[in-house]
Design a protein around this motif. Structure first.
Motif, PDB file in Angstrom:
ATOM      1  N   VAL A  56      85.310  -1.522  25.086  1.00 42.39           N
ATOM      2  CA  VAL A  56      85.159  -2.368  26.278  1.00 42.39           C
ATOM      3  C   VAL A  56      86.040  -1.912  27.434  1.00 42.39           C
ATOM      4  O   VAL A  56      85.846  -2.335  28.566  1.00 42.39           O
ATOM      5  N   CYS A  57      86.993  -1.062  27.176  1.00 41.50           N
ATOM      6  CA  CYS A  57      87.920  -0.628  28.235  1.00 41.50           C
ATOM      7  C   CYS A  57      87.180   0.233  29.260  1.00 41.50           C
ATOM      8  O   CYS A  57      86.614   1.274  28.916  1.00 41.50           O
ATOM      9  N   PRO A  58      87.208  -0.163  30.531  1.00 42.10           N
ATOM     10  CA  PRO A  58      86.453   0.572  31.556  1.00 42.10           C
ATOM     11  C   PRO A  58      87.113   1.876  31.993  1.00 42.10           C
ATOM     12  O   PRO A  58      86.478   2.692  32.675  1.00 42.10           O
ATOM     13  N   ASP A  87      89.110   3.897  29.723  1.00 44.76           N
ATOM     14  CA  ASP A  87      89.441   4.744  28.570  1.00 44.76           C
ATOM     15  C   ASP A  87      90.939   5.010  28.431  1.00 44.76           C
ATOM     16  O   ASP A  87      91.374   6.161  28.342  1.00 44.76           O
ATOM     17  N   CYS A  88      91.718   3.936  28.407  1.00 48.45           N
ATOM     18  CA  CYS A  88      93.168   4.163  28.321  1.00 48.45           C
ATOM     19  C   CYS A  88      93.749   3.888  26.945  1.00 48.45           C
ATOM     20  O   CYS A  88      94.971   3.829  26.791  1.00 48.45           O
ATOM     21  N   PHE A  89      92.888   3.772  25.910  1.00 45.95           N
ATOM     22  CA  PHE A  89      93.415   3.621  24.547  1.00 45.95           C
ATOM     23  C   PHE A  89      93.629   4.991  23.902  1.00 45.95           C
ATOM     24  O   PHE A  89      92.800   5.888  24.036  1.00 45.95           O
ATOM     25  N   GLU A 137      97.350   4.108  33.089  1.00 44.76           N
ATOM     26  CA  GLU A 137      95.892   4.131  33.252  1.00 44.76           C
ATOM     27  C   GLU A 137      95.298   2.726  33.251  1.00 44.76           C
ATOM     28  O   GLU A 137      94.238   2.496  33.826  1.00 44.76           O
ATOM     29  N   CYS A 138      95.959   1.803  32.583  1.00 44.04           N
ATOM     30  CA  CYS A 138      95.442   0.425  32.456  1.00 44.04           C
ATOM     31  C   CYS A 138      95.356  -0.247  33.822  1.00 44.04           C
ATOM     32  O   CYS A 138      96.303  -0.210  34.610  1.00 44.04           O
ATOM     33  N   ILE A 139      94.202  -0.867  34.091  1.00 44.10           N
ATOM     34  CA  ILE A 139      94.004  -1.552  35.378  1.00 44.10           C
ATOM     35  C   ILE A 139      94.100  -3.066  35.220  1.00 44.10           C
ATOM     36  O   ILE A 139      93.739  -3.818  36.132  1.00 44.10           O
ATOM     37  N   ASP A 140      94.570  -3.521  34.071  1.00 47.94           N
ATOM     38  CA  ASP A 140      94.804  -4.950  33.834  1.00 47.94           C
ATOM     39  C   ASP A 140      93.547  -5.812  33.987  1.00 47.94           C
ATOM     40  O   ASP A 140      93.623  -6.954  34.449  1.00 47.94           O
ATOM     41  N   CYS A 141      92.410  -5.270  33.558  1.00 47.71           N
ATOM     42  CA  CYS A 141      91.171  -6.058  33.659  1.00 47.71           C
ATOM     43  C   CYS A 141      91.157  -7.186  32.629  1.00 47.71           C
ATOM     44  O   CYS A 141      90.516  -8.208  32.824  1.00 47.71           O
ATOM     45  N   GLY A 142      91.829  -6.973  31.487  1.00 46.60           N
ATOM     46  CA  GLY A 142      91.976  -8.012  30.487  1.00 46.60           C
ATOM     47  C   GLY A 142      90.846  -8.141  29.482  1.00 46.60           C
ATOM     48  O   GLY A 142      90.939  -8.965  28.571  1.00 46.60           O
ATOM     49  N   VAL A 143      89.804  -7.331  29.577  1.00 43.46           N
ATOM     50  CA  VAL A 143      88.670  -7.523  28.666  1.00 43.46           C
ATOM     51  C   VAL A 143      89.003  -7.170  27.214  1.00 43.46           C
ATOM     52  O   VAL A 143      88.407  -7.694  26.284  1.00 43.46           O
ATOM     53  N   CYS A 144      89.981  -6.311  27.011  1.00 42.50           N
ATOM     54  CA  CYS A 144      90.344  -5.923  25.645  1.00 42.50           C
ATOM     55  C   CYS A 144      91.015  -7.057  24.881  1.00 42.50           C
ATOM     56  O   CYS A 144      90.990  -7.077  23.651  1.00 42.50           O
ATOM     57  N   VAL A 145      91.629  -7.983  25.581  1.00 39.57           N
ATOM     58  CA  VAL A 145      92.341  -9.087  24.913  1.00 39.57           C
ATOM     59  C   VAL A 145      91.388  -9.876  24.029  1.00 39.57           C
ATOM     60  O   VAL A 145      91.653 -10.124  22.859  1.00 39.57           O
TER      61      VAL A 145
HETATM   62 FE1  SF4 Z   1      91.629  -1.180  29.296  1.00 39.59          FE
HETATM   63 FE2  SF4 Z   1      92.586  -3.513  28.340  1.00 39.59          FE
HETATM   64 FE3  SF4 Z   1      93.817  -2.279  30.357  1.00 39.59          FE
HETATM   65 FE4  SF4 Z   1      91.407  -3.410  30.749  1.00 39.59          FE
HETATM   66  S1  SF4 Z   1      93.362  -4.462  30.207  1.00 39.59           S
HETATM   67  S2  SF4 Z   1      92.063  -1.400  31.475  1.00 39.59           S
HETATM   68  S3  SF4 Z   1      90.411  -3.017  28.754  1.00 39.59           S
HETATM   69  S4  SF4 Z   1      93.597  -1.499  28.244  1.00 39.59           S
END
Ligand code: SF4
Length: 96
Positions: free
Chosen positions: A20-22, A24-26, A41-49
């Motif tokens: 789900v990470c838009p 690819d920062c895992f 790289e994380c944009i703090d979108c929060g969808v991974c939570v």
């Molecule tokens: Fe990826 Fe989670 Fe960061 Fe969103 S919050 S960019 S899904 S690691």
């Protein structure tokens, strides 16, 4: 600021988050047997939570006290490890 993978991921690694990470920062840490997020790289979108069935991912400022060390672990180790973008590549095969 970033999102942080913490101890509940260890030895579980469902890896739903990576799909789900838009951005690819895992990254996969074989030595820790867990996934890590590159905070640069994380944009703090929060969808991974919500995608994590172990409730192991937190916003940096909301990481529980007992897992504070994972803020530095994600920051110092993730970038040098392989990027994981599919569940098949990131999840633990045996166990769970
Ligand atoms: Fe990826 Fe989670 Fe960061 Fe969103 S919050 S960019 S899904 S690691």
């Amino acid at each position: 600021m970033a999102h942080i993978v913490t101890a509940p991921c260890i030895s579980r690694r469902h890896a739903d988050c990576v799909e789900v990470c838009p951005v690819d920062c895992f990254h996969l840490s074989e030595s820790r047997d867990m996934l890590l997020i590159d905070p640069l790289e994380c944009i703090d979108c929060g969808v991974c939570v919500a995608a994590c069935p172990e409730n192991g991912i937190f916003m940096e400022e909301e990481v529980p006290e007992q897992w504070q060390e994972y803020i530095a672990i994600n920051a110092s180790e993730a970038a040098s490890l392989p990027v994981v973008t599919t569940r098949e590549a990131g999840r633990r095969v045996e166990g769970s």
